[in-house]
Design a protein around this motif. Structure first.
Motif, PDB file in Angstrom:
ATOM      1  N   ARG A   1      10.915  -7.127  -4.906  1.00 32.46           N
ATOM      2  CA  ARG A   1      10.132  -6.884  -6.128  1.00 32.46           C
ATOM      3  C   ARG A   1      10.143  -8.154  -6.974  1.00 32.46           C
ATOM      4  O   ARG A   1      10.989  -9.023  -6.769  1.00 32.46           O
ATOM      5  CB  ARG A   1      10.703  -5.705  -6.914  1.00 32.46           C
ATOM      6  CG  ARG A   1      12.141  -5.878  -7.339  1.00 32.46           C
ATOM      7  CD  ARG A   1      12.656  -4.727  -8.169  1.00 32.46           C
ATOM      8  NE  ARG A   1      12.662  -3.504  -7.407  1.00 32.46           N
ATOM      9  CZ  ARG A   1      13.355  -2.423  -7.745  1.00 32.46           C
ATOM     10  NH1 ARG A   1      14.080  -2.428  -8.848  1.00 32.46           N
ATOM     11  NH2 ARG A   1      13.317  -1.340  -7.010  1.00 32.46           N
TER      12      ARG A   1
ATOM     13  N   THR B   1      10.369  -0.494  -2.726  1.00 32.75           N
ATOM     14  CA  THR B   1      10.104   0.897  -3.082  1.00 32.75           C
ATOM     15  C   THR B   1       8.588   1.082  -3.139  1.00 32.75           C
ATOM     16  O   THR B   1       7.823   0.109  -3.133  1.00 32.75           O
ATOM     17  CB  THR B   1      10.741   1.256  -4.434  1.00 32.75           C
ATOM     18  OG1 THR B   1      10.253   0.357  -5.425  1.00 32.75           O
ATOM     19  CG2 THR B   1      12.264   1.174  -4.366  1.00 32.75           C
ATOM     20  N   LYS B   2       8.177   2.317  -3.196  1.00 25.61           N
ATOM     21  CA  LYS B   2       6.747   2.644  -3.167  1.00 25.61           C
ATOM     22  C   LYS B   2       5.951   1.820  -4.189  1.00 25.61           C
ATOM     23  O   LYS B   2       4.865   1.328  -3.894  1.00 25.61           O
ATOM     24  CB  LYS B   2       6.581   4.140  -3.438  1.00 25.61           C
ATOM     25  CG  LYS B   2       5.221   4.689  -3.145  1.00 25.61           C
ATOM     26  CD  LYS B   2       5.221   6.204  -3.300  1.00 25.61           C
ATOM     27  CE  LYS B   2       3.860   6.760  -2.934  1.00 25.61           C
ATOM     28  NZ  LYS B   2       3.821   8.221  -3.076  1.00 25.61           N
ATOM     29  N   LYS B   3       6.528   1.648  -5.361  1.00 26.42           N
ATOM     30  CA  LYS B   3       5.866   0.911  -6.442  1.00 26.42           C
ATOM     31  C   LYS B   3       5.572  -0.546  -6.075  1.00 26.42           C
ATOM     32  O   LYS B   3       4.622  -1.142  -6.576  1.00 26.42           O
ATOM     33  CB  LYS B   3       6.754   0.967  -7.690  1.00 26.42           C
ATOM     34  CG  LYS B   3       6.192   0.290  -8.902  1.00 26.42           C
ATOM     35  CD  LYS B   3       7.129   0.463 -10.085  1.00 26.42           C
ATOM     36  CE  LYS B   3       6.608  -0.268 -11.305  1.00 26.42           C
ATOM     37  NZ  LYS B   3       7.510  -0.148 -12.450  1.00 26.42           N
TER      38      LYS B   3
END
Length: 195
Positions: free
Chosen positions: A17, A48-50
């Motif tokens: 991220r 993560t999905k985000k």
């Protein structure tokens, strides 16, 4: 055992991220690879999905540049296996822009792996002794990170010096037994203060 290339291995481990600086690490890797293709950069972790789109963009960039043999994305590794991955590295990079505390530098150093990290991120300044167990970089940018990596890989004696110091430093200063003793001491002081 891990099926990793027999090159110089430089890695970062953690969530993929922007706050973790995965893009900074990747951009630095691209710059280093322009002058030395005998290196494999490992990005170990999951998005993560985000942040799936963020990860997909990074992978596309690597593929568009034809560097998929030199910059590898590996899925998150279980805690039972992670020490093997740390131990396989020649150099660990903690490219985070922000971090609450951050254990990865200590985990890498416990495996005898020198660390490069950015200044004033998490507890990295306390964990890494600049120019003794690794390097602390002033500016959070891929240019400075690439320069630090290049300077280390052309001076392998320095990498070995950092490596030796890194393990000793963690054993002495981040030992779980010492941590437990210190916690007991704090609790005893608090109990005495109550009476």
């Amino acid at each position: 055992v891990l099926g990793l290339p027999n090159n110089i291995l430089i890695g970062c481990i953690g969530r993929i991220r922007p706050s973790k600086g995965t893009d900074i690490f990747l951009d630095a890797a691209v710059k280093v690879l322009k002058s030395n293709k005998n290196i494999t950069f490992l990005i170990i972790g999951r998005a993560t999905k985000k942040f799936i789109i963020y990860k997909d963009r990074l992978i596309k960039k690597v593929n568009d540049l034809g560097l998929e043999k030199n910059i590898l994305f590996l899925e998150e590794v279980s805690w039972r296996e992670i020490a093997k991955y740390y131990g396989s590295l020649d150099l660990f990079v903690a490219p985070q822009r922000h971090e609450g505390f951050g254990l990865t530098p200590s985990e890498a150093m416990a495996s005898g792996v020198p660390v490069i990290a950015f200044k004033d991120v998490g507890a990295f300044n306390e964990q890494i002794i600049d120019k003794k167990t690794g390097l602390i970089i002033e500016h959070k940018c891929s240019d400075d990170l690439a320069d630090a990596i290049k300077n280390l890989i052309i001076n392998w004696k320095r990498v070995l010096y950092f490596s030796k110091n890194a393990r000793r430093h963690v054993q002495k200063n981040f030992n779980i037994v010492n941590e437990a003793k210190e916690l007991v001491r704090v609790y005893r002081e608090l109990l005495r203060a109550r009476h």
